[in-house]
Design a protein around this motif. Sequence first.
Motif, PDB file in Angstrom:
ATOM      1  N   TYR A  76       0.836  -1.187   0.000  1.00 27.19           N
ATOM      2  CA  TYR A  76       0.000   0.000   0.000  1.00 27.19           C
ATOM      3  C   TYR A  76       0.877   1.245   0.000  1.00 27.19           C
ATOM      4  O   TYR A  76       1.975   1.248   0.552  1.00 27.19           O
TER       5      TYR A  76
ATOM      6  N   GLN B 220       0.610   5.275   1.233  1.00 29.74           N
ATOM      7  CA  GLN B 220      -0.161   6.190   2.062  1.00 29.74           C
ATOM      8  C   GLN B 220       0.323   7.607   1.831  1.00 29.74           C
ATOM      9  O   GLN B 220       1.507   7.905   2.002  1.00 29.74           O
TER      10      GLN B 220
ATOM     11  N   GLY C  32      -5.744   8.168   2.772  1.00 28.64           N
ATOM     12  CA  GLY C  32      -5.838   6.794   3.241  1.00 28.64           C
ATOM     13  C   GLY C  32      -4.774   5.922   2.602  1.00 28.64           C
ATOM     14  O   GLY C  32      -3.726   6.397   2.170  1.00 28.64           O
TER      15      GLY C  32
ATOM     16  N   CYS D 221     -18.435   6.037   9.805  1.00 30.63           N
ATOM     17  CA  CYS D 221     -17.977   5.396   8.573  1.00 30.63           C
ATOM     18  C   CYS D 221     -19.201   4.908   7.811  1.00 30.63           C
ATOM     19  O   CYS D 221     -20.088   4.274   8.387  1.00 30.63           O
TER      20      CYS D 221
ATOM     21  N   TRP E 118     -11.936  -1.610  11.686  1.00 32.16           N
ATOM     22  CA  TRP E 118     -11.349  -0.349  12.109  1.00 32.16           C
ATOM     23  C   TRP E 118      -9.888  -0.617  12.451  1.00 32.16           C
ATOM     24  O   TRP E 118      -9.573  -1.499  13.257  1.00 32.16           O
ATOM     25  N   TYR E 119      -9.016   0.165  11.801  1.00 31.78           N
ATOM     26  CA  TYR E 119      -7.588   0.116  12.089  1.00 31.78           C
ATOM     27  C   TYR E 119      -7.187   1.436  12.742  1.00 31.78           C
ATOM     28  O   TYR E 119      -7.715   2.496  12.423  1.00 31.78           O
TER      29      TYR E 119
ATOM     30  N   PHE F  91      -8.758   4.360  10.663  1.00 30.39           N
ATOM     31  CA  PHE F  91      -9.215   4.043   9.323  1.00 30.39           C
ATOM     32  C   PHE F  91     -10.304   2.974   9.379  1.00 30.39           C
ATOM     33  O   PHE F  91     -10.152   1.945  10.041  1.00 30.39           O
ATOM     34  N   CYS F  92     -11.362   3.233   8.635  1.00 30.09           N
ATOM     35  CA  CYS F  92     -12.400   2.243   8.410  1.00 30.09           C
ATOM     36  C   CYS F  92     -12.051   1.508   7.113  1.00 30.09           C
ATOM     37  O   CYS F  92     -11.555   2.129   6.159  1.00 30.09           O
ATOM     38  N   ALA F  93     -12.292   0.208   7.064  1.00 26.84           N
ATOM     39  CA  ALA F  93     -11.914  -0.560   5.880  1.00 26.84           C
ATOM     40  C   ALA F  93     -12.932  -1.652   5.588  1.00 26.84           C
ATOM     41  O   ALA F  93     -13.566  -2.200   6.498  1.00 26.84           O
TER      42      ALA F  93
ATOM     43  N   LEU G 285      -8.279  -5.031   1.002  1.00 23.31           N
ATOM     44  CA  LEU G 285      -8.931  -4.029   1.834  1.00 23.31           C
ATOM     45  C   LEU G 285      -9.132  -2.741   1.048  1.00 23.31           C
ATOM     46  O   LEU G 285      -8.254  -2.315   0.301  1.00 23.31           O
TER      47      LEU G 285
ATOM     48  N   PHE H 256      -9.881   1.166   1.936  1.00 21.86           N
ATOM     49  CA  PHE H 256      -9.809   2.044   3.099  1.00 21.86           C
ATOM     50  C   PHE H 256     -10.548   3.354   2.881  1.00 21.86           C
ATOM     51  O   PHE H 256     -10.617   3.879   1.765  1.00 21.86           O
TER      52      PHE H 256
END
Lengths: 115, 117
Positions: free
Chosen positions: A35, A37, A42, B23, B36-37, B91-93, B105, B107
């Motif tokens: 990923y 960022q 995000g 979210c 949730w992270y 973060f919501c994922a 995932l 995000f």
Amino acid sequence: DGGITQSPKYLFRKEGQNVTLSCEQNLNHDAMYWYRQDPGQGLRLIYYSQIVNDFQKGDIAEGYSVSREKKESFPLTVTSAQKNPTAFYLCASSPLGQGARNEQFFGPGTRLTVL
Amino acid sequence: AQTVTQSQPEMSVQEAETVTLSCTYDTSENNYYLFWYKQPPSRQMILVIRQEAYKQQNATENRFSVNFQKAAKSFSLKISDSQLGDTAMYFCAFMKGYGGATNKLIFGTGTLLAVQP
């Protein structure tokens, strides 16, 4: 101690150079992910791999390349074709298959800065 | 395509108080997972809580709980008795369920939570 390691923690690159970010896991997970960022955006998926010697592009694969020669390793190369490579890069892994707990585990990240 | 929206870029809460992070998500899938992270200043991503869409009961993990409203496609995180160590980006994922799964995932853009002493 099981986990995911990324190296280096900080990386500086001159424009026009390729650099490779390391990601290793000893969790025996099948899948691995990279990923990117950026502030306010995000996490965005670059590449992912579900099995050795196979990988797929994510949402922002242009300018990046990966390999998966071993189950535990998934290095990411940021090539000179990536126009804006300065970012924080996170590697993750996940078990796959029926009965597997569907979640990703993350490494500590690498901060790449282009000078 | 699935999307995840976090409409609160920043929030602040007093120590020991309760805070709720919002979210919402969009999907046509029926089988999926929500997460949730937490990302503290160290930038290590830490899983806080997960919810299976097929479960009606809201997930809880100590001081963290969710309010999962499947029909409304809403997945809020409640932090009770906030502590200074809860200061982080949250973060919501979203993850598609097994059957199309690569465990990818998706995000949201995150909510920066500051817990004030």
